[in-house]
Design an enzyme around this catalytic site. Structure first.
Site, PDB file in Angstrom:
ATOM      1  N   ASP A   1       0.845  -1.203   0.000  1.00  0.00           N
ATOM      2  CA  ASP A   1       0.000   0.000   0.000  1.00  0.00           C
ATOM      3  C   ASP A   1       0.880   1.253   0.000  1.00  0.00           C
ATOM      4  O   ASP A   1       2.019   1.231   0.449  1.00  0.00           O
ATOM      5  CB  ASP A   1      -0.983  -0.002   1.176  1.00  0.00           C
TER       6      ASP A   1
ATOM      7  N   GLU B   1      -5.818   3.497   3.746  1.00  0.00           N
ATOM      8  CA  GLU B   1      -6.281   4.058   5.017  1.00  0.00           C
ATOM      9  C   GLU B   1      -7.708   4.596   4.934  1.00  0.00           C
ATOM     10  O   GLU B   1      -7.941   5.799   4.870  1.00  0.00           O
ATOM     11  CB  GLU B   1      -5.332   5.175   5.475  1.00  0.00           C
TER      12      GLU B   1
END
Length: 371
Positions: free
Chosen positions: A66, A125
């Site tokens: 990520d 997130e």
């Protein structure tokens, strides 16, 4: 001309960006990938990169990192701290991307007979990057057999990893609950409907009822971390909003919990005779580790210096759950605590993983790729 992983990590650490805004990060990664003619690079109309290494017509293994940082002001005082004001790589995604680049380099050097996809995914997130990438349909042309991801943590020392077969991370749902009453002067409260009173009772009620419903509670949580209401100190509040999250380890518990929250909000709104609204935001599926891949991971570490611990399942959310829902996959914690250092924890202003974990992460991914 090998990559200096520690240096790459420092450069990424300096440029944290929020979900779907990872422009500099994207450019930086792309500049590294373009060096390799063996890779076919797929781009999207938002940040995110998929590098394809194809040697035959067999299945692909997918490795994912990520890319996004967090809206947190860094307080590490390290020499390479964030240059983007109010943003920080407080969740170790700089480490994850660096490890994936290290794995790519290893693949180019050793040319294994294995098809591999390397995904640099935006917006983990709370902004649903995994879901969005999957919805582009980019994976339709690939037969994907296994998916892998890791997550650094200073819960464990460098040299230790931790995971478990089966359910590992919870499904998570973000929500806003708003009560809408009627404003009045505090001297004449009977003319108003107090949204703060309703919201407060809702907040306390949820905790009380939840403990009653799940007395041995290891199954679900519902927490509100933000509470906002009213406009003046001498007026009955017209509006009050709670922002929070609820989490469970199964779809069934997720739905039960959702109904329970809705019912509680309704009861309170009726009691105070005011309106209420529930707004559901990001939802992540639970991360489920494939049992065979777990044993394969254990097996591949037998002759290494890396220790593997059995983890408990945790209420953490990770959108890698969208991958383990679709494909066989495994996610593991990669310890990154320098032996004597204190634990700062993920999302802390002082979170700073040990760079020695980079090499270990690459090594483990490489073993998983070859097995």
């Amino acid at each position: 001309n090998t990559m200096n992983l520690a240096e790459i990590r420092k450069q990424l650490h300096k440029i944290p960006e929020l979900g779907f805004e990872e422009k500099k990060t994207n450019e930086f990664i792309l500049s590294k990938l373009q060096k390799y003619s063996e890779l076919k690079v797929h781009t999207f109309d938002f940040p995110g990169l998929l590098a394809e290494y194809k040697v035959n017509d067999d299945d692909f293994k997918l490795f994912r990192a990520d890319m996004d940082g967090l809206p947190i002001s860094e307080k590490t005082n390290c020499r390479f701290k964030s240059e983007h004001l109010g943003m920080m790589h407080a969740c170790g995604h700089d480490m994850h991307m660096t490890i994936l680049l290290g794995l790519i380099e290893r693949v180019i050097q050793e040319q294994p007979e294995q098809n591999v996809l390397f995904l640099f995914q935006p917006a983990e997130e709370g902004r649903g990057g995994a879901k969005r990438i999957l919805e582009t349909g980019v994976f339709r042309e690939f037969s994907i057999d296994e998916t892998y991801a890791l997550h650094v943590t200073d819960e464990f020392p460098t040299g230790t990893i931790s995971t478990k077969p089966g359910i590992f991370f919870a499904n998570t749902q973000e929500l806003e609950v708003e009560f809408i009453g009627k404003s009045a002067h505090v001297a004449f409260p009977e003319n108003g409907k107090d949204a703060i009173a309703a919201a407060s009772e809702f907040y306390l009620d949820i905790q009380k009822r939840l403990n009653k419903k799940y007395p041995e509670n290891k199954r679900v949580i519902c927490a509100f971390g933000k509470f906002n209401g009213g406009t003046a100190m001498n007026a009955v509040a017209e509006k009050c909003k709670l922002d929070g999250t609820f989490r469970a380890f199964s779809e069934a518990d997720h739905h039960k919990l959702k109904n329970f929250i809705e019912k509680t909000a309704e009861d309170i709104a009726q009691k105070y005779q005011l309106e209420h609204r529930i707004n559901y935001l990001a939802y992540y599926k639970e991360v489920v580790n494939d049992k065979d891949l777990f044993y394969q991971l254990e097996d591949s570490l037998k002759d290494s210096n890396v220790e593997i611990e059995r983890s408990e399942k945790v209420f953490t959310g990770e959108d890698f759950g969208f991958f383990t829902d679709k494909y066989r996959g495994i996610l593991f914690w990669l310890g990154c605590r320098k032996a004597a250092d204190e634990k700062n924890g993920l999302h802390s202003t002082k979170f700073l993983p040990d760079e020695k974990a980079l090499k270990i992460g690459v090594e483990i991914f490489w073993e998983l790729l070859r097995n």
